[in-house]
Scaffold this active site. Structure first.
Site, mmCIF file in Angstrom:
data_model
loop_
_atom_site.group_PDB
_atom_site.id
_atom_site.type_symbol
_atom_site.label_atom_id
_atom_site.label_comp_id
_atom_site.label_asym_id
_atom_site.label_seq_id
_atom_site.Cartn_x
_atom_site.Cartn_y
_atom_site.Cartn_z
ATOM 1 N N GLU A 1 21.957 -32.996 6.064
ATOM 2 C CA GLU A 1 20.554 -32.608 5.826
ATOM 3 C C GLU A 1 20.211 -32.577 4.340
ATOM 4 O O GLU A 1 20.480 -31.599 3.651
ATOM 5 C CB GLU A 1 20.289 -31.221 6.448
ATOM 6 C CG GLU A 1 18.858 -30.745 6.244
ATOM 7 C CD GLU A 1 18.536 -29.417 6.947
ATOM 8 O OE1 GLU A 1 19.449 -28.810 7.541
ATOM 9 O OE2 GLU A 1 17.374 -29.002 6.882
ATOM 10 N N LYS B 1 19.467 -35.475 9.108
ATOM 11 C CA LYS B 1 18.351 -34.533 9.295
ATOM 12 C C LYS B 1 17.514 -34.519 8.017
ATOM 13 O O LYS B 1 17.752 -33.736 7.106
ATOM 14 C CB LYS B 1 18.902 -33.140 9.606
ATOM 15 C CG LYS B 1 17.836 -32.055 9.718
ATOM 16 C CD LYS B 1 18.365 -30.810 10.406
ATOM 17 C CE LYS B 1 17.356 -29.681 10.363
ATOM 18 N NZ LYS B 1 17.697 -28.571 11.241
HETATM 19 P P1 13P Z 1 12.909 -25.826 9.669
HETATM 20 O O1 13P Z 1 12.564 -26.733 10.814
HETATM 21 O O2 13P Z 1 12.295 -24.466 9.772
HETATM 22 O O3 13P Z 1 12.712 -26.491 8.331
HETATM 23 O O4 13P Z 1 14.463 -25.504 9.795
HETATM 24 C C1 13P Z 1 15.334 -26.488 10.108
HETATM 25 C C2 13P Z 1 16.613 -26.222 9.458
HETATM 26 O O5 13P Z 1 17.620 -26.125 10.123
HETATM 27 C C3 13P Z 1 16.631 -26.115 8.006
HETATM 28 O O6 13P Z 1 17.948 -26.160 7.571
#
Ligand code: 13P
Length: 338
Positions: free
Chosen positions: A177, A219
């Site tokens: 991510e 992500k």
């Molecule tokens: P949000 O969808 O609230 O941004 O959170 C997703 C997430 O796991 C952030 O690390």
């Protein structure tokens, strides 16, 4: 490393019309959310809130995996079953957030580096024994005056690659991510420029450490205008630039892309995801891994009182359903409030 197992899990995580529920808020983040609604912050409230979410009827029709926090993976449902065991029984894959947070980046004002690599192989073994089949690590890139620096993007990409390699060694699928934050008054073109370079540096780092692309899930953020930008872009513009950055950087053997919501409203997050799916012609599955955009309205209804469970569950169940439509490009805003 067994690439067949990794690839199989990754494919299940992005199965058609399903997405991932992120309920891995750290103690600090859940405290912020509970405080804003006047919900008392204690271990039992954190447990019963997550218990309520995961007991939503038919959740597994729309949700493939759930990202847990270190405390939650060790907790039990009200009936006394460990959360990973319960999730397996209802057909949802348990996952775990393993980074220990984004901390100030030395010698780089206003930038962050995500920590958590120390002892990660040992922690990963423990999480695997507790039932986790995938993991999550979030890097944060901030847009501002003279930032992001290339140092920040490179250091975060390297940490993501080290984490991904450690995950794959024990057959746990890494959710990778790299989040470019929406905070700021920059326009969508600036967000595109930073997202594009962040993703490019990331995939170079993953490749250098021999991370197997068919056993990861990406992500990313969507490419949007900054939250304080005067001109907010349309879903069509967002979709086009989001896909462009992915096409420039993401290898075709990555099985899936599951977006974060990053502070978008729940409706925008569904609408943008649906639009992205409508125009996507690439082989990756494109879905959601939302935290706030799935949970916030349900949390408001729950407000720390289990008497509100069924009303709150209706809200998250409907949100999960609408996002599952968006994951196949079949959502539109007229479906709200029906
Ligand atoms: P949000 O969808 O609230 O941004 O959170 C997703 C997430 O796991 C952030 O690390």
């Amino acid at each position: 490393m067994d690439i067949k197992i990794l690839n199989q899990t990754a494919i299940q995580m992005v199965a058609s019309s399903k997405g991932i529920l992120a309920l891995d808020e750290s103690h600090g983040t859940i405290q912020k959310r509970f405080d804003s609604l006047g919900i008392e912050v204690n271990e039992e409230n954190r447990r019963s809130y997550r218990d309520m979410l995961l007991k939503t009827n038919s959740l597994s029709n729309y949700i493939s995996g759930a990202i847990l926090f270190d405390e939650t993976i060790r907790q039990k449902t009200t009936e006394g079953k460990s959360f990973p065991k319960y999730l397996n029984e209802i057909g949802i894959i348990p996952g775990i957030k393993v980074d220990t947070g984004a901390k100030p980046f030395s010698c780089h004002k206003n930038e962050k580096i995500t920590e958590g690599l120390d002892n990660l192989p040992q922690r990963m073994d423990e999480y695997s024994n507790l039932g986790a089949k995938f993991a999550k690590w979030r890097a944060v890139i901030t847009i501002g005056e003279d930032i992001p620096s290339s140092a920040c993007m490179v250091a975060n990409a390297h940490a993501l690659a080290r984490y991904a390699s450690i995950c794959q060694a024990v057959d746990i699928v890494p959710i990778v991510e790299p989040e470019v934050l929406m905070d700021g008054s920059h326009d969508i073109n600036k967000c595109f420029e930073v997202t594009n370079i962040t993703q490019s540096i990331l995939f170079e780092a993953l490749d250098k450490l021999n991370v197997n692309f068919s056993g990861i899930i990406l992500k990313p953020n969507m490419v949007t205008s900054g939250s304080n930008c005067k001109t907010q872009s349309s879903a069509e513009e967002i979709s086009e630039l989001t896909i462009k950055s992915l096409e420039n950087n993401v290898p075709k053997d990555v099985p899936g892309i599951a977006f974060l919501s990053g502070g978008q409203s729940d409706k925008s997050a569904s609408n943008n995801l649906s639009c992205i799916n409508k125009i996507n012609t690439n082989p990756w599955k494109i879905t959601f891994s939302y935290g706030r955009a799935l949970q916030l309205e349900a949390m408001k209804k729950w407000r720390g009182d289990n008497k509100n469970n069924s009303e709150a569950q209706k809200i998250i169940g409907n949100r999960a359903y609408l996002n599952s439509l968006a994951a196949s490009g079949k959502y539109n805003l007229e479906m709200e409030n029906k």
